[in-house]
Design an enzyme around this catalytic site. Structure first.
Site, short mmCIF file in Angstrom:
data_model
loop_
_atom_site.label_atom_id
_atom_site.label_comp_id
_atom_site.label_asym_id
_atom_site.label_seq_id
_atom_site.Cartn_x
_atom_site.Cartn_y
_atom_site.Cartn_z
N HIS A 85 0.78 -1.41 0.19
CA HIS A 85 0.18 -0.03 0.11
C HIS A 85 0.76 1.23 0.03
CE1 HIS A 85 -4.38 1.24 1.32
NE2 HIS A 85 -3.89 1.78 0.22
N ASP B 139 -9.37 0.27 4.70
CA ASP B 139 -8.29 -0.52 5.33
C ASP B 139 -8.46 -0.85 6.77
OD1 ASP B 139 -5.42 -0.85 5.66
OD2 ASP B 139 -4.80 0.46 4.61
N HIS C 192 -5.76 -0.42 8.54
CA HIS C 192 -4.78 0.54 9.23
C HIS C 192 -5.24 2.10 8.52
CE1 HIS C 192 -3.15 -3.62 8.72
NE2 HIS C 192 -2.73 -3.42 9.99
N ASP D 142 -2.52 4.21 8.06
CA ASP D 142 -1.27 4.46 7.48
C ASP D 142 -0.77 5.88 7.45
OD1 ASP D 142 -1.30 1.72 6.48
OD2 ASP D 142 -2.10 2.04 4.58
N HIS E 98 4.64 1.23 3.97
CA HIS E 98 3.31 0.87 3.68
C HIS E 98 2.39 1.34 4.71
CE1 HIS E 98 2.92 -3.52 5.50
NE2 HIS E 98 3.34 -2.63 6.40
N ASP F 63 -7.42 -1.71 0.44
CA ASP F 63 -6.57 -2.29 0.77
C ASP F 63 -7.15 -3.89 1.47
OD1 ASP F 63 -4.75 -4.02 2.78
OD2 ASP F 63 -3.59 -2.21 3.40
N ASP G 243 -6.65 -6.03 3.21
CA ASP G 243 -6.81 -6.34 4.78
C ASP G 243 -7.74 -5.55 5.41
OD1 ASP G 243 -5.74 -3.70 5.71
OD2 ASP G 243 -3.74 -4.49 6.13
N GLU H 121 -2.23 -4.85 -1.42
CA GLU H 121 -1.76 -5.74 -0.13
C GLU H 121 -2.21 -7.16 -0.35
OE1 GLU H 121 0.58 -5.18 2.18
OE2 GLU H 121 0.78 -3.18 2.21
#
Length: 306
Positions: free
Chosen positions: A98, A125, A127, A129, A142, A228, A230, A273
């Site tokens: 990412h 996502d 996260h 980030d 990332h 993403d 995840d 990802e």
């Protein structure tokens, strides 16, 4: 929505903490992303894969892992995405980790400056980030692309796209977040990033989150989705390097994608990802392609767009 789609592969895990995301573009192709999108009546051109430096797999230097290599990959992504937008095509970046969202979104922001459009970024996502070298324990870039896009980071990353900051935090809506580092939380708060975390989704529902995330999107808005994988709960999407339990269910993710499609404003997409090294029989790639199909308008019934 633009019916002319360009796929751009970015096969690198240069910014990640585990190897394998470099195989993501091919896994998405194996999961028939081209055929699925063509089945929706879209004109799809697969531009193949970008090339860039190999992953040297070195420890951080001054808080960053592989800074120069990350910069080179992101410049290549920026140039490729910008070229497709200039041709009035809808680019789909097949990642890759990412960190590459930095190159993609900086290109989209540059395009919006040139065309006078508003930009709305949906960051799907687990996260935020939004790390910096001072905050991250790992140095993996990332975990930093949104911060870099908002001007927090080294010049070699923040200047990609020609303007610093590339975007304003108020243009971003983050959805599905459930893992944020301690110092990162404070930076997210001070920057004014709008985050619909999993607690919000649990309490209010995905519909309410998406209605707010898409508020004020209009005919002059370029809607960019940075997906993403995840973002999804690992029960349905195990093929990522940084799984975090408690993500959106399959149906919640479908609703998210369908509500984006309903706007008719999707104009660029990252799919990031995906890591086949952690997957089971390409299950995660197939789920991702299924959700992308919904993002481009697949639905059970005929529905009116806004």
């Amino acid at each position: 929505m633009n019916l002319n789609i360009s796929l751009i592969g970015a096969p690198t895990d240069i910014g990640a903490g585990s190897r394998g995301a470099s195989m993501g573009p091919e896994a998405l192709r194996v999961a028939n992303i081209v055929t699925v999108l063509e089945g929706l009546g879209l004109n799809v051109q697969d531009r193949g894969n970008l090339t860039g430096p190999h992953n040297p797999w070195l420890p951080p230097v001054d808080g960053y892992r592989h800074l120069q290599e990350v910069a080179q990959w992101n410049q290549s992504v920026h140039d490729a995405v910008y070229a497709e937008l200039a041709q009035k095509r809808l680019p789909i970046l097949l990642g890759g980790d990412h960190c590459l969202g930095l190159g993609s979104i900086s290109a989209v922001a540059r395009h919006c400056r040139a065309t006078g459009q508003k930009l709305r970024v949906l960051w799907l996502d687990a996260h935020a980030d939004f790390n910096t070298a001072a905050l991250t324990p790992s140095g993996n870039i990332h975990g930093m692309p949104v911060a870099c896009l908002c001007g927090y980071g080294p010049d070699v990353l923040t200047h990609i796209g020609g303007q610093v900051p590339a975007i304003e935090a108020k243009w971003v809506r983050q959805i599905g977040i459930r893992s944020v580092d301690e110092g990162e939380k404070r930076l997210v708060h001070s920057a004014g990033l709008e985050v619909f975390d999993m607690r919000y989704i649990d309490e209010m529902g995905m519909r309410a989150a998406m209605e707010l995330a898409l508020a004020l999107v209009d005919a002059n808005t370029h809607l960019h989705v940075s997906f993403d994988v995840d973002f999804l709960d690992p029960d349905i999407a195990p093929g990522v390097g940084t799984t975090v339990r408690g993500g959106p269910t399959y149906r919640e993710a479908q609703l998210c994608m369908e509500m984006i499609a309903d706007t008719g404003r999707l104009a660029s997409l990252d799919v990031m990802e995906l890591n086949p090294a952690f997957d089971v029989r390409n299950k995660t790639a197939e789920v991702a392609v299924d959700l992308i199909e919904s993002l481009f308008g697949k639905s059970t019934l005929m529905r009116k767009t806004r």
